[in-house]
Design an enzyme around this catalytic site. Structure first.
Site, mmCIF file in Angstrom:
data_model
loop_
_atom_site.group_PDB
_atom_site.id
_atom_site.type_symbol
_atom_site.label_atom_id
_atom_site.label_comp_id
_atom_site.label_asym_id
_atom_site.label_seq_id
_atom_site.Cartn_x
_atom_site.Cartn_y
_atom_site.Cartn_z
ATOM 1 N N GLY A 165 35.369 41.358 46.266
ATOM 2 C CA GLY A 165 36.609 41.213 45.627
ATOM 3 C C GLY A 165 37.225 39.748 45.448
ATOM 4 N N ASP A 219 41.399 39.694 48.312
ATOM 5 C CA ASP A 219 41.750 39.842 46.806
ATOM 6 C C ASP A 219 43.194 40.953 46.811
ATOM 7 O OD1 ASP A 219 40.524 42.006 47.943
ATOM 8 O OD2 ASP A 219 39.383 42.535 45.918
ATOM 9 N N ASP A 254 46.352 46.523 50.726
ATOM 10 C CA ASP A 254 46.816 47.728 50.285
ATOM 11 C C ASP A 254 47.178 48.538 51.420
ATOM 12 O OD1 ASP A 254 47.172 50.541 49.238
ATOM 13 O OD2 ASP A 254 45.299 50.566 48.290
ATOM 14 N N VAL A 290 44.129 48.462 40.259
ATOM 15 C CA VAL A 290 44.014 47.443 39.398
ATOM 16 C C VAL A 290 42.591 47.037 39.404
ATOM 17 C CG1 VAL A 290 46.182 46.566 39.327
ATOM 18 C CG2 VAL A 290 44.881 45.696 40.959
ATOM 19 N N ASP A 350 37.281 45.784 41.416
ATOM 20 C CA ASP A 350 36.426 46.679 40.852
ATOM 21 C C ASP A 350 36.893 48.065 40.997
ATOM 22 O OD1 ASP A 350 33.922 47.900 42.880
ATOM 23 O OD2 ASP A 350 35.401 46.655 43.764
ATOM 24 N N ARG A 389 34.805 43.325 37.515
ATOM 25 C CA ARG A 389 35.089 42.368 38.426
ATOM 26 C C ARG A 389 34.922 41.218 37.280
ATOM 27 N NH1 ARG A 389 34.638 43.304 43.625
ATOM 28 N NH2 ARG A 389 33.100 44.828 44.370
#
Length: 180
Positions: free
Chosen positions: A46, A101, A104, A154, A160, A166
């Site tokens: 990512g 990236d 979370d 997102v 992705d 991507r």
């Protein structure tokens, strides 16, 4: 350049928004690492777009390496982090910048911080493009957050859904109840 975007995607952050924030992050890092040569570790897959753009905004020498971990199946976390590729550069007593990236739940970043710390770097700076607000509690700081976001899933700009999207130059959310 992609001219037609999937109609099930909704613009979340434009390429101009991202580029403006990248300029700011590049300046922050350039001030912090002036006259040094840290190791920048990108977390695959990512972060590769974010990292590629970011390193062109910095004003210091660096070495680059990558790690690959996996904790997602589709839009859901598996609850486990699996190391697929480790670093190749010796980082003992070196300054390290982790480029991620998105943070979370914090599960992956917690794993990465412990794993990289075991190599005894001088220090670790964590830079993430996105961080989901109020989703995680970590025992260390995230040094630079590009954008704080809410719970939306997102895609684009390296992020992705099952390896798709991507290549998009902006960030998008998915239409509700649509599996793109």
């Amino acid at each position: 350049m992609i001219t037609k975007v999937n109609p099930n995607l909704i613009m979340y952050l434009s390429k101009n928004d991202i580029n403006n924030r990248l300029n700011e992050i590049g300046k922050q890092l350039s001030e912090k690492f002036c006259n040094e040569c840290p190791v920048i570790i990108g977390i695959l897959n990512g972060s590769f777009v974010f990292m590629a753009d970011l390193i062109r905004k910095i004003d210091f020498e660096c070495e680059i390496d990558f790690m690959k971990v996996n904790s997602y199946v589709g839009k859901e976390t598996s609850g486990k982090v699996q190391l697929e590729k480790d670093i190749n550069i010796n980082i003992k007593d070196r300054r390290v910048i982790i480029v991620e990236d998105i943070i979370d739940s914090g599960l992956t970043m917690d794993y990465l911080h412990k794993h990289i710390s075991a190599y005894n770097p001088k220090d670790i700076t964590i830079v993430t493009l996105l961080s989901k607000k109020n989703n995680c509690t970590l025992n260390f700081n995230i040094d630079i957050v590009g954008f704080g976001i809410t719970s939306e899933f997102v895609v684009g700009y390296g992020l992705d859904l099952d390896q798709r999207f991507r290549q998009l130059d902006s960030l998008y959310t998915l239409e509700p109840n649509i599996l793109a």
